[in-house]
Scaffold this motif. Structure first.
Motif, PDB file in Angstrom:
ATOM      1  N   PHE A 174       9.635  38.891 -15.728  1.00 32.17           N
ATOM      2  CA  PHE A 174      10.739  38.084 -16.239  1.00 32.17           C
ATOM      3  C   PHE A 174      10.213  36.680 -16.451  1.00 32.17           C
ATOM      4  CE2 PHE A 174      14.253  35.108 -15.736  1.00 32.17           C
ATOM      5  CZ  PHE A 174      15.167  35.620 -16.644  1.00 32.17           C
ATOM      6  N   GLY A 175      10.387  36.143 -17.634  1.00 26.03           N
ATOM      7  CA  GLY A 175       9.851  34.819 -17.907  1.00 26.03           C
ATOM      8  C   GLY A 175      10.599  34.121 -19.017  1.00 26.03           C
ATOM      9  N   ALA A 176      10.301  32.839 -19.164  1.00 21.41           N
ATOM     10  CA  ALA A 176      10.908  32.040 -20.223  1.00 21.41           C
ATOM     11  C   ALA A 176      10.340  32.458 -21.573  1.00 21.41           C
ATOM     12  CB  ALA A 176      10.651  30.557 -19.967  1.00 21.41           C
ATOM     13  N   HIS A 177      11.224  32.633 -22.535  1.00 20.16           N
ATOM     14  CA  HIS A 177      10.808  32.974 -23.899  1.00 20.16           C
ATOM     15  C   HIS A 177      10.682  31.679 -24.687  1.00 20.16           C
ATOM     16  CE1 HIS A 177      10.302  35.258 -27.556  1.00 20.16           C
ATOM     17  NE2 HIS A 177      11.313  34.610 -28.115  1.00 20.16           N
ATOM     18  N   ILE A 178       9.449  31.359 -25.069  1.00 22.67           N
ATOM     19  CA  ILE A 178       9.165  30.071 -25.706  1.00 22.67           C
ATOM     20  C   ILE A 178       8.735  30.301 -27.148  1.00 22.67           C
ATOM     21  CG2 ILE A 178       7.779  27.966 -25.577  1.00 22.67           C
ATOM     22  CD1 ILE A 178       7.330  28.736 -22.584  1.00 22.67           C
ATOM     23  N   GLU A 179       9.432  29.670 -28.052  1.00 18.57           N
ATOM     24  CA  GLU A 179       9.066  29.716 -29.466  1.00 18.57           C
ATOM     25  C   GLU A 179       8.535  28.348 -29.854  1.00 18.57           C
ATOM     26  OE1 GLU A 179      12.294  33.044 -31.004  1.00 18.57           O
ATOM     27  OE2 GLU A 179      12.524  30.933 -31.579  1.00 18.57           O
ATOM     28  N   GLY A 180       7.407  28.317 -30.548  1.00 18.11           N
ATOM     29  CA  GLY A 180       6.800  27.045 -30.913  1.00 18.11           C
ATOM     30  C   GLY A 180       5.789  26.596 -29.879  1.00 18.11           C
ATOM     31  N   MET A 181       5.390  25.336 -29.971  1.00 26.04           N
ATOM     32  CA  MET A 181       4.333  24.782 -29.122  1.00 26.04           C
ATOM     33  C   MET A 181       4.851  23.544 -28.403  1.00 26.04           C
ATOM     34  SD  MET A 181       1.719  26.784 -29.450  1.00 26.04           S
ATOM     35  CE  MET A 181       0.356  25.772 -28.835  1.00 26.04           C
ATOM     36  N   ASP A 182       5.715  23.721 -27.412  1.00 25.99           N
ATOM     37  CA  ASP A 182       6.203  22.590 -26.635  1.00 25.99           C
ATOM     38  C   ASP A 182       5.080  22.042 -25.763  1.00 25.99           C
ATOM     39  OD1 ASP A 182       8.659  22.984 -27.725  1.00 25.99           O
ATOM     40  OD2 ASP A 182       9.538  23.963 -25.974  1.00 25.99           O
ATOM     41  N   ASP A 248      19.756  32.593 -18.898  1.00 28.37           N
ATOM     42  CA  ASP A 248      19.216  31.232 -18.883  1.00 28.37           C
ATOM     43  C   ASP A 248      18.128  31.167 -17.818  1.00 28.37           C
ATOM     44  OD1 ASP A 248      20.856  30.366 -20.879  1.00 28.37           O
ATOM     45  OD2 ASP A 248      22.358  29.484 -19.553  1.00 28.37           O
ATOM     46  N   TYR A 249      17.024  30.481 -18.141  1.00 27.11           N
ATOM     47  CA  TYR A 249      15.876  30.421 -17.232  1.00 27.11           C
ATOM     48  C   TYR A 249      15.780  29.020 -16.637  1.00 27.11           C
ATOM     49  CZ  TYR A 249      11.117  31.024 -15.476  1.00 27.11           C
ATOM     50  OH  TYR A 249      10.012  31.112 -14.664  1.00 27.11           O
ATOM     51  N   PHE A 250      15.744  28.947 -15.307  1.00 35.84           N
ATOM     52  CA  PHE A 250      15.564  27.687 -14.587  1.00 35.84           C
ATOM     53  C   PHE A 250      14.361  27.825 -13.658  1.00 35.84           C
ATOM     54  CE2 PHE A 250      20.005  27.864 -15.716  1.00 35.84           C
ATOM     55  CZ  PHE A 250      20.333  26.549 -16.083  1.00 35.84           C
ATOM     56  N   PHE A 251      13.480  26.833 -13.671  1.00 41.11           N
ATOM     57  CA  PHE A 251      12.261  26.905 -12.873  1.00 41.11           C
ATOM     58  C   PHE A 251      12.540  27.111 -11.387  1.00 41.11           C
ATOM     59  CE2 PHE A 251       9.210  24.365 -15.819  1.00 41.11           C
ATOM     60  CZ  PHE A 251       9.019  25.510 -16.552  1.00 41.11           C
ATOM     61  N   GLU A 254      17.012  30.193 -10.939  1.00 36.19           N
ATOM     62  CA  GLU A 254      17.145  31.412 -11.734  1.00 36.19           C
ATOM     63  C   GLU A 254      15.832  31.668 -12.490  1.00 36.19           C
ATOM     64  OE1 GLU A 254      20.835  31.738 -13.942  1.00 36.19           O
ATOM     65  OE2 GLU A 254      21.721  30.183 -12.673  1.00 36.19           O
ATOM     66  N   ASN A 255      14.814  32.034 -11.745  1.00 31.19           N
ATOM     67  CA  ASN A 255      13.472  32.165 -12.307  1.00 31.19           C
ATOM     68  C   ASN A 255      12.949  33.590 -12.150  1.00 31.19           C
ATOM     69  OD1 ASN A 255      12.867  32.308  -9.569  1.00 31.19           O
ATOM     70  ND2 ASN A 255      12.122  30.220  -9.451  1.00 31.19           N
ATOM     71  N   CYS A 256      11.649  33.751 -12.355  1.00 30.13           N
ATOM     72  CA  CYS A 256      11.029  35.076 -12.278  1.00 30.13           C
ATOM     73  C   CYS A 256      11.287  35.744 -10.940  1.00 30.13           C
ATOM     74  CB  CYS A 256       9.522  34.948 -12.525  1.00 30.13           C
ATOM     75  SG  CYS A 256       8.660  33.888 -11.322  1.00 30.13           S
ATOM     76  N   SER A 257      11.129  35.010  -9.862  1.00 30.98           N
ATOM     77  CA  SER A 257      11.240  35.586  -8.523  1.00 30.98           C
ATOM     78  C   SER A 257      12.676  35.974  -8.200  1.00 30.98           C
ATOM     79  CB  SER A 257      10.721  34.589  -7.486  1.00 30.98           C
ATOM     80  OG  SER A 257       9.347  34.318  -7.701  1.00 30.98           O
ATOM     81  N   TYR A 258      13.631  35.148  -8.567  1.00 29.10           N
ATOM     82  CA  TYR A 258      15.033  35.446  -8.268  1.00 29.10           C
ATOM     83  C   TYR A 258      15.488  36.696  -9.001  1.00 29.10           C
ATOM     84  CZ  TYR A 258      19.948  34.541  -7.231  1.00 29.10           C
ATOM     85  OH  TYR A 258      21.224  34.643  -6.772  1.00 29.10           O
ATOM     86  N   ARG A 259      15.109  36.819 -10.279  1.00 34.32           N
ATOM     87  CA  ARG A 259      15.514  37.997 -11.059  1.00 34.32           C
ATOM     88  C   ARG A 259      14.922  39.278 -10.481  1.00 34.32           C
ATOM     89  NH1 ARG A 259      18.621  34.801 -13.709  1.00 34.32           N
ATOM     90  NH2 ARG A 259      19.876  35.603 -11.993  1.00 34.32           N
ATOM     91  N   ASP A 275      20.953  36.345  -1.466  1.00 39.45           N
ATOM     92  CA  ASP A 275      21.813  35.463  -0.676  1.00 39.45           C
ATOM     93  C   ASP A 275      21.010  34.424   0.094  1.00 39.45           C
ATOM     94  OD1 ASP A 275      23.920  36.934  -1.581  1.00 39.45           O
ATOM     95  OD2 ASP A 275      24.223  38.073   0.269  1.00 39.45           O
ATOM     96  N   GLN A 276      19.723  34.666   0.285  1.00 39.68           N
ATOM     97  CA  GLN A 276      18.881  33.733   1.041  1.00 39.68           C
ATOM     98  C   GLN A 276      18.445  32.530   0.211  1.00 39.68           C
ATOM     99  OE1 GLN A 276      15.655  35.813   3.142  1.00 39.68           O
ATOM    100  NE2 GLN A 276      16.747  37.751   2.827  1.00 39.68           N
ATOM    101  N   PHE A 277      18.771  32.524  -1.093  1.00 39.53           N
ATOM    102  CA  PHE A 277      18.253  31.474  -1.972  1.00 39.53           C
ATOM    103  C   PHE A 277      19.385  30.855  -2.788  1.00 39.53           C
ATOM    104  CE2 PHE A 277      14.953  34.599  -1.184  1.00 39.53           C
ATOM    105  CZ  PHE A 277      13.933  33.795  -0.690  1.00 39.53           C
ATOM    106  N   PRO A 278      20.248  30.070  -2.122  1.00 37.66           N
ATOM    107  CA  PRO A 278      21.368  29.463  -2.841  1.00 37.66           C
ATOM    108  C   PRO A 278      20.975  28.277  -3.709  1.00 37.66           C
ATOM    109  CG  PRO A 278      21.388  28.784  -0.541  1.00 37.66           C
ATOM    110  CD  PRO A 278      20.285  29.790  -0.677  1.00 37.66           C
ATOM    111  N   PHE A 279      19.831  27.643  -3.437  1.00 38.01           N
ATOM    112  CA  PHE A 279      19.453  26.434  -4.170  1.00 38.01           C
ATOM    113  C   PHE A 279      18.174  26.606  -4.971  1.00 38.01           C
ATOM    114  CE2 PHE A 279      21.699  24.978  -0.269  1.00 38.01           C
ATOM    115  CZ  PHE A 279      22.848  24.519  -0.892  1.00 38.01           C
ATOM    116  N   THR A 280      17.114  27.042  -4.336  1.00 38.11           N
ATOM    117  CA  THR A 280      15.840  27.237  -5.019  1.00 38.11           C
ATOM    118  C   THR A 280      15.270  28.598  -4.650  1.00 38.11           C
ATOM    119  OG1 THR A 280      14.580  26.197  -3.222  1.00 38.11           O
ATOM    120  CG2 THR A 280      15.308  24.763  -5.034  1.00 38.11           C
ATOM    121  N   ALA A 281      14.417  29.111  -5.527  1.00 39.14           N
ATOM    122  CA  ALA A 281      13.745  30.393  -5.269  1.00 39.14           C
ATOM    123  C   ALA A 281      12.261  30.203  -5.559  1.00 39.14           C
ATOM    124  CB  ALA A 281      14.343  31.500  -6.132  1.00 39.14           C
TER     125      ALA A 281
END
Length: 618
Positions: A174-182, A248-251, A254-259, A275-281
């Motif tokens: 699971f990862g961010a889908h990036i179009e272009g060259m940010d 929606d992907y958040f570093f 809501e990231n690879c590990s959480y999904r 349930d163990q990760f209410p703020f960061t994962a």
């Protein structure tokens, strides 16, 4: 007339035959509240009450209210399962196999229409899921998307180990889908703010393995899970339901590990990992949660190509490393009389190191003829005179390191004024923290707050960092990486009349790090800084300078000695000397003594001394 009515009569009869059952409202509400159904819909309790789904794609839901109403989505799914079988691959039974299986079991739906799903059947047979492995590519500071590491799942077929077909398995990512060259800054900003869609993807494991171990030179840890074939299949059925479905992907949460934790909850209902990760994962924290849940039965380690090269080169002296450089640049040196005069066992080591160096330098580049010829010549020499088997020392596992959040409590004095300092860092490691499970010279600090309480109950914001990242990677005879640092936020600096002024700043630097002894490292970086300071006439003041110091790994923990100087364009010169020793009291507990002396053209020297207790907690 009868001929026209007959199809309508038959159609009505078929519709009656395939009419959805009508469970009571209380039964539907009960089913919709079951954890497995909530997991299938990725629902969570909304802060304002009710439900919301993490899925940010209307195509996933059969009910218009499905994103916020699990019961409405369940009722719509139940009705949809009885649609015309002629829909084939577009039939809800084909699109939602995990939902179909669960509802069929829970409601004993023996009268469901028989639907052929050739697309799903081919996909399922190709993957042939039997077991799963959680894969953790270790943190890699030089890639903004990989600073905290990453997790993915490997899906294995039956007897994969006995047949030696691991590379034919599939990687579920699971990862961010990036179009272009940010660029890196835009990438980091959009990743923090949820500016990228996140998608699940299945790909050959060999492709993913090559990407991480060669292109990014990252160690890989493989955690074999004790999921049964039935549990693995249930999880993969749901992956089919998520094909091209956007989150929606958040570093940080809501990231690879959480999904992936959500998928494991579907594989084995009742785990309650998310349930163990209410703020960061943070990936290492999620791996630790999987281990504590009793899901891991075996662990394998795959060192990076860089680590293999450095391990081979460690047994070579300076002159032999020079030969390695020469062989990697020109394989004709294999025939040099001076090289052939070396003992055969030493030549074997140098040839092998040269081949590894060649492959390392070609990582991430398109294949070229010169590089291919060099590799081939070196391989021929290796086959004639093979080296001993390479044994890479297995480091401490990443999840064995300290936890990500850090609470700080300090007592100290600043020019005879005593204070208490209270701090919180959301993530996740600095140069002096407990080193077990972390590489030396790596620092990632995100969202750090420090408050001071001086005598007389005078409170002061001492520091608010958005990010402070440092990569102090030592140079060697064969590899010569740059060291760098970047950071920004608010901090106290010397101001007029000796008062500490709160300034905004952003800065960075680049330079080199050297390993001076087994546990001693030295570094020197040229730096740039932009500062917003009320004591300065200009709104933004630039400064150039340097940052140099020593980092010593000792029996107590880590010690650092560092000097920083900034030369501002307006004539201000600011110097700082820092000496700190960190004691590792336990895996998640540390004690740190730090001393600082600051100089400025605006005020006289100031001394700052503090003893700080650090508790690492999630």
């Amino acid at each position: 007339m009868l001929k026209r009515l007959l199809p309508l009569v038959l159609s009505g009869a078929c519709a009656a035959l395939h009419a959805a059952p009508a469970p009571t409202e209380s039964r539907l509400q009960s089913l919709a509240a079951e954890p497995f159904w909530l997991s299938l819909g990725h629902y969570e309790r909304s802060r304002l009450g009710g439900w919301r789904s993490y899925v940010d794609d209307a195509r996933f839901f059969l009910s218009p209210q499905g994103a916020h109403d699990p019961a409405a989505e369940l009722a719509a799914t139940l009705r949809a399962l009885y649609r015309d079988p002629a829909l084939g691959d577009r039939h809800p039974q084909c699109v939602y196999p995990a939902r179909t299986r669960w509802l069929k079991e829970r409601l004993a739906l023996d009268d469901l229409p028989k639907v052929q799903c050739p697309e799903f059947t081919r996909w399922w047979q190709d993957i042939a899921p039997h077991s799963a492995v959680l894969v953790f590519p270790a943190a890699y500071l030089n890639s903004p998307s990989s600073m905290f590491g990453h997790t993915l799942l490997r899906v294995d077929q039956a007897d994969v180990d006995r047949q030696g077909t691991v590379l034919l398995s599939y990687a579920l990512n699971f990862g961010a889908h990036i179009e272009g060259m940010d660029n890196s800054i835009l990438y980091a900003w959009k990743g923090v703010m949820g500016g990228y869609p996140g998608l699940f993807a299945l790909m050959p494991y060999n492709d993913k393995l090559s990407e991480y171990s060669r292109l990014e030179n990252r160690d890989l840890w493989e955690y074999r899970l004790n999921l049964t074939p039935e549990e693995t299949g249930r999880m993969i059925e749901h992956v089919w339901e998520l094909k091209q479905i956007r989150f929606d992907y958040f570093f940080f949460d809501e990231n690879c590990s959480y999904r992936l934790l959500e998928l494991l909850e579907i594989a084995r209902p009742g785990l309650e990992l998310t349930d163990q990760f209410p703020f960061t994962a943070i990936p290492t924290d999620t791996v630790r949660a999987v281990e504590q849940a009793g899901l891991i039965e075996a662990i394998d380690y795959r060192p990076s190509k860089e680590k293999e090269l450095l391990t081979r080169a460690r047994s070579l002296d300076r002159r032999e490393q020079d030969w390695v450089e020469r062989l990697a640049g020109d394989p004709a040196a294999l025939d040099d009389r001076a090289f052939q005069a070396r003992p055969a066992e030493r030549r074997a080591l140098m040839q092998d190191a040269a081949f590894r160096l060649t492959r390392y330098r070609q990582s991430g580049k398109e294949r070229d003829e010169d590089g291919a010829r060099t590799s081939f010549r070196l391989l021929q020499a290796i086959n004639r005179n093979p080296p001993p088997r390479l044994a890479v020392e297995r480091p401490a596992r990443p999840e064995q390191g300290h936890r990500s959040h850090t609470w700080q409590l300090g007592l100290g004095s600043r020019d005879h004024r005593t204070f208490a300092e209270y701090g919180l860092r959301m993530a996740y490691h600095d140069l002096l923290d407990n080193l077990h499970g972390f590489p030396i010279g790596a620092q990632i600090e995100i969202l750090q707050l420090k408050l001071r309480q001086y005598e007389g109950n005078h409170w002061q914001l001492q520091q608010l960092d958005l990010a402070n990242i440092r990569s102090l990677t030592p140079r060697s005879g064969l590899l010569k990486p740059w060291s760098w640092q970047v950071g920004g936020g608010l901090e106290r600096v010397l101001g007029k009349h000796g008062e500490a002024q709160l300034v905004g700043r952003v800065g960075g630097g680049a330079g080199f790090t050297w390993q001076l002894d087994d546990e001693l490292y030295g570094f020197a970086l040229a730096t740039l800084r932009l500062e917003q300071n009320q004591d300065f006439a200009a709104f933004i003041s630039p400064a150039g300078g340097f940052d140099a110091g020593l980092l010593w790994r000792n029996r107590l923990g880590n010690l650092s000695l560092e000097t920083t100087t900034d030369y501002f364009a307006n004539g201000e010169v600011r110097r700082r000397f820092d000496l700190s020793q960190h004691w590792e009291l336990a895996d998640n507990l540390g004690l740190r003594l730090s001393a600082r002396r600051e100089f400025s053209h605006l005020a006289g020297p100031v001394n700052d001394l503090m003893l700080q207790l650090r508790w690492y907690q999630y």
